[in-house]
Design a protein around this motif. Structure first.
Motif, PDB file in Angstrom:
ATOM      1  N   ASN A 133       0.839  -1.190   0.000  1.00 57.60           N
ATOM      2  CA  ASN A 133       0.000   0.000   0.000  1.00 57.60           C
ATOM      3  C   ASN A 133       0.879   1.248   0.000  1.00 57.60           C
ATOM      4  N   SER A 134       0.253   2.413   0.025  1.00 57.74           N
ATOM      5  CA  SER A 134       0.986   3.662  -0.177  1.00 57.74           C
ATOM      6  C   SER A 134       1.725   4.122   1.074  1.00 57.74           C
ATOM      7  N   MET A 135       2.859   4.775   0.843  1.00 55.91           N
ATOM      8  CA  MET A 135       3.486   5.573   1.879  1.00 55.91           C
ATOM      9  C   MET A 135       3.282   7.027   1.481  1.00 55.91           C
ATOM     10  N   VAL A 136       2.654   7.795   2.374  1.00 52.69           N
ATOM     11  CA  VAL A 136       2.299   9.179   2.083  1.00 52.69           C
ATOM     12  C   VAL A 136       3.107  10.092   3.002  1.00 52.69           C
ATOM     13  N   THR A 137       3.729  11.114   2.422  1.00 50.34           N
ATOM     14  CA  THR A 137       4.613  11.998   3.178  1.00 50.34           C
ATOM     15  C   THR A 137       4.028  13.405   3.282  1.00 50.34           C
ATOM     16  N   LEU A 138       4.087  13.971   4.482  1.00 52.08           N
ATOM     17  CA  LEU A 138       3.732  15.373   4.694  1.00 52.08           C
ATOM     18  C   LEU A 138       4.910  16.066   5.340  1.00 52.08           C
ATOM     19  N   GLU A 139       5.457  17.063   4.660  1.00 50.87           N
ATOM     20  CA  GLU A 139       6.527  17.869   5.230  1.00 50.87           C
ATOM     21  C   GLU A 139       5.888  18.973   6.056  1.00 50.87           C
ATOM     22  N   CYS A 140       6.063  18.885   7.364  1.00 51.29           N
ATOM     23  CA  CYS A 140       5.340  19.775   8.277  1.00 51.29           C
ATOM     24  C   CYS A 140       5.953  21.169   8.384  1.00 51.29           C
ATOM     25  N   ALA A 141       7.211  21.323   7.992  1.00 54.79           N
ATOM     26  CA  ALA A 141       7.887  22.608   8.142  1.00 54.79           C
ATOM     27  C   ALA A 141       7.223  23.670   7.267  1.00 54.79           C
ATOM     28  N   SER A 169      -4.115  26.310   8.985  1.00 57.79           N
ATOM     29  CA  SER A 169      -5.152  25.943   8.016  1.00 57.79           C
ATOM     30  C   SER A 169      -4.607  25.042   6.912  1.00 57.79           C
ATOM     31  N   LEU A 170      -3.381  25.336   6.456  1.00 54.79           N
ATOM     32  CA  LEU A 170      -2.796  24.523   5.393  1.00 54.79           C
ATOM     33  C   LEU A 170      -2.467  23.125   5.907  1.00 54.79           C
ATOM     34  N   PHE A 171      -1.961  23.032   7.140  1.00 53.04           N
ATOM     35  CA  PHE A 171      -1.656  21.729   7.722  1.00 53.04           C
ATOM     36  C   PHE A 171      -2.927  20.887   7.831  1.00 53.04           C
ATOM     37  N   GLU A 172      -4.010  21.503   8.318  1.00 53.94           N
ATOM     38  CA  GLU A 172      -5.265  20.781   8.489  1.00 53.94           C
ATOM     39  C   GLU A 172      -5.833  20.323   7.153  1.00 53.94           C
ATOM     40  N   SER A 173      -5.757  21.189   6.145  1.00 54.79           N
ATOM     41  CA  SER A 173      -6.273  20.847   4.824  1.00 54.79           C
ATOM     42  C   SER A 173      -5.453  19.744   4.171  1.00 54.79           C
ATOM     43  N   PRO A 176       2.114  23.080  14.069  1.00 49.27           N
ATOM     44  CA  PRO A 176       1.593  24.149  14.934  1.00 49.27           C
ATOM     45  C   PRO A 176       0.977  23.581  16.205  1.00 49.27           C
ATOM     46  N   LEU A 177       1.201  24.253  17.316  1.00 48.88           N
ATOM     47  CA  LEU A 177       0.722  23.770  18.610  1.00 48.88           C
ATOM     48  C   LEU A 177      -0.792  23.584  18.605  1.00 48.88           C
ATOM     49  N   SER A 178      -1.499  24.489  17.919  1.00 51.63           N
ATOM     50  CA  SER A 178      -2.959  24.404  17.881  1.00 51.63           C
ATOM     51  C   SER A 178      -3.445  23.182  17.113  1.00 51.63           C
ATOM     52  N   MET A 179      -2.602  22.643  16.221  1.00 48.65           N
ATOM     53  CA  MET A 179      -2.976  21.480  15.425  1.00 48.65           C
ATOM     54  C   MET A 179      -2.586  20.161  16.096  1.00 48.65           C
ATOM     55  N   GLN A 180      -1.734  20.243  17.106  1.00 51.01           N
ATOM     56  CA  GLN A 180      -1.231  19.017  17.728  1.00 51.01           C
ATOM     57  C   GLN A 180      -2.334  18.205  18.402  1.00 51.01           C
ATOM     58  N   VAL A 181      -3.346  18.878  18.963  1.00 54.28           N
ATOM     59  CA  VAL A 181      -4.431  18.149  19.622  1.00 54.28           C
ATOM     60  C   VAL A 181      -5.264  17.384  18.592  1.00 54.28           C
ATOM     61  N   LYS A 182      -5.429  17.947  17.393  1.00 47.57           N
ATOM     62  CA  LYS A 182      -6.178  17.250  16.339  1.00 47.57           C
ATOM     63  C   LYS A 182      -5.373  16.057  15.820  1.00 47.57           C
ATOM     64  N   LEU A 183      -4.072  16.230  15.742  1.00 50.86           N
ATOM     65  CA  LEU A 183      -3.220  15.126  15.320  1.00 50.86           C
ATOM     66  C   LEU A 183      -3.249  14.010  16.360  1.00 50.86           C
TER      67      LEU A 183
END
Length: 450
Positions: free
Chosen positions: A187-195, A200-204, A242-249
């Motif tokens: 199956n796929s390996m999907v990469t997100l570069e968080c830097a 909003s962009l991270f969440e999207s 982002p700290l605000s996104m860490q809880v959603k992650l």
């Protein structure tokens, strides 16, 4: 049960027992003699002349003494000391040359608890190579082997892995190796570069969005966590989330549930999480920059990815491998003096910097032989553009002569612009190739060009 060397029927029964294993297996006496092998061993490593009473370290390594006397860990010796099964990573001689092999040693006792012999199981490590390879991790140094042993141990599980190491040390390649060695490899390996991502962009990017959920959302977009379902999600530079996104992650990791931006529907996904960072996350937890609960969720199995300085013994192998990856049509080689120059350099940018230097060298040389002065010129570029490179030479570094005339220095931003502009012109605006040579992501290149 006693084993009698001259009893051929004993050998047949022991060999039959080994056929029950689904990997190469050998039967070894307490004095290292190979008593029997199975068909998987024959298929992968060849025949062993059992009548010659060959010892395991002679066949597998070409040693005249046991592994622990030759500077390596010996699973047989470790099993003798612990009384239980042991597992180590070795480099074995095979019909294909030297290869990484995961070795598991199982002690066999009689009813009275007396040690009779060992069953040694050997599994080739397909994600790494001791020789030049365009598709695998390469290395044979102790630091590399220590890392590879951890990779082989955790690959088959679904445990979250945190890769820790300096920028440019190859953490993304290690993440790919973890994926390829897992049961999710198909199956796929999907990469997100968080830097550099905003909230909003991270969440999207991570969760996706529905049409009209925000300005510019002209159509539905599938998020990366959904694309990673059944495979691996790799979050590079997790320390920049982002700290605000860490809880959603955190909620995503705990439940596997998420909601695309602008949607009221909850979706579910199942992925194996691999994260990487060059930052000290434990220190960030103390200063409140990173959530403690998220830290413990992602740090189930940490793996240190060694810097190039920690694996100097791999420099020649890495150089040859990178040159083959850089140029598939023309074969380049370094002179001995050019290699000595590289050996005196500390590589603050690690393997990525080595790759950049070799890329420049292939462009600056007129033949397929890269000379010492060409490598020196490439390193001079780093010294001019990168303040870290000024201290990157060992005390015994080579001498570079400068003219006595004044030199006009440009600021770092202008130098970077000129460097990227020249690369874009040379490669006719091929951004993917330019990003690869510059050692940055395609997204980072777009930002710098803007």
């Amino acid at each position: 049960m006693n084993i009698i060397a001259s009893d051929s029927s004993s050998y047949k029964s022991l060999a039959s027992m080994l056929e029950g294993y689904d990997c190469p297996a050998i039967l070894v006496s307490v004095d290292y003699r190979i008593l029997a092998i199975n068909q998987h061993y024959r298929d992968e490593f060849g025949e062993v002349p059992l009548q010659q009473n060959k010892r395991c370290f002679e066949v597998s390594h070409g040693y005249s003494v046991p592994c622990d006397e030759a500077g390596e860990d010996c699973p047989l010796s470790a099993t003798l000391q612990s009384g239980r099964k042991e597992r180590v990573l070795h480099i074995h001689q095979t019909p294909r040359g030297k290869e990484h092999v995961d070795v598991e040693m199982l002690p066999i006792h009689d009813e009275q608890g007396q040690l009779l012999f060992f069953v040694e199981l050997l599994r080739s490590v397909s994600v790494a190579s001791v020789q030049d390879s365009s598709q695998k991790l390469v290395g044979s140094s102790k630091a590399f082997n220590d890392m590879l042993e951890k990779i082989t141990r955790v690959s088959h599980s679904d445990a979250s892995v945190l890769l820790l190491g300096e920028s440019g040390s190859g953490k993304e390649l290690v993440a790919h190796a973890l994926h390829q060695g897992s049961h999710r490899a198909n199956n796929s390996m999907v990469t997100l570069e968080c830097a550099g991502l905003t909230d909003s962009l991270f969440e999207s990017e991570l969760f996706g969005h529905v049409k009209g959920s925000f300005t510019g959302a002209h159509s539905n977009r599938v998020g990366l966590v959904e694309l990673a379902n059944g495979g691996t999600l790799f979050l590079d530079e997790i320390g920049d989330v982002p700290l605000s996104m860490q809880v959603k992650l955190l909620r995503l990791i705990e439940t596997g549930a998420f909601r695309p931006v602008g949607s009221s529907s909850v979706k579910n996904t199942n992925f194996r999480l691999v994260c990487a960072t060059h930052k000290n996350l434990a220190q960030m937890v103390k200063t409140g920059e990173f959530r403690q609960d998220l830290y413990y969720r992602i740090n189930v199995f940490p793996i240190h990815v060694p810097s190039l300085r920690e694996r100097q013994d791999d420099l020649v192998l890495l150089t040859n491998t990178l040159l083959k990856r850089i140029s598939k049509r023309k074969e380049y080689h370094l002179t001995d003096s050019a290699m000595q120059v590289l050996k005196q350099y500390n590589f603050p940018g690690n393997i990525r910097e080595l790759s950049n230097i070799l890329n420049r060298a292939t462009l600056l040389t007129d033949t397929n032989l890269i000379e010492q002065n060409t490598i020196q010129a490439c390193l001079e570029i780093d010294r001019e553009l990168d303040p870290l490179a000024e201290t990157a030479f060992a005390p015994q570094s080579f001498n570079v002569t400068h003219s006595g005339e004044d030199k006009e220095w440009m600021d770092l931003k202008t130098a970077e612009k000129r460097y990227l502009s020249e690369l874009m012109a040379f490669y006719q605006d091929d951004k993917e190739q330019v990003a690869k040579i510059a050692g940055i992501s395609l997204r980072s290149l777009y930002r710098k060009l803007e």
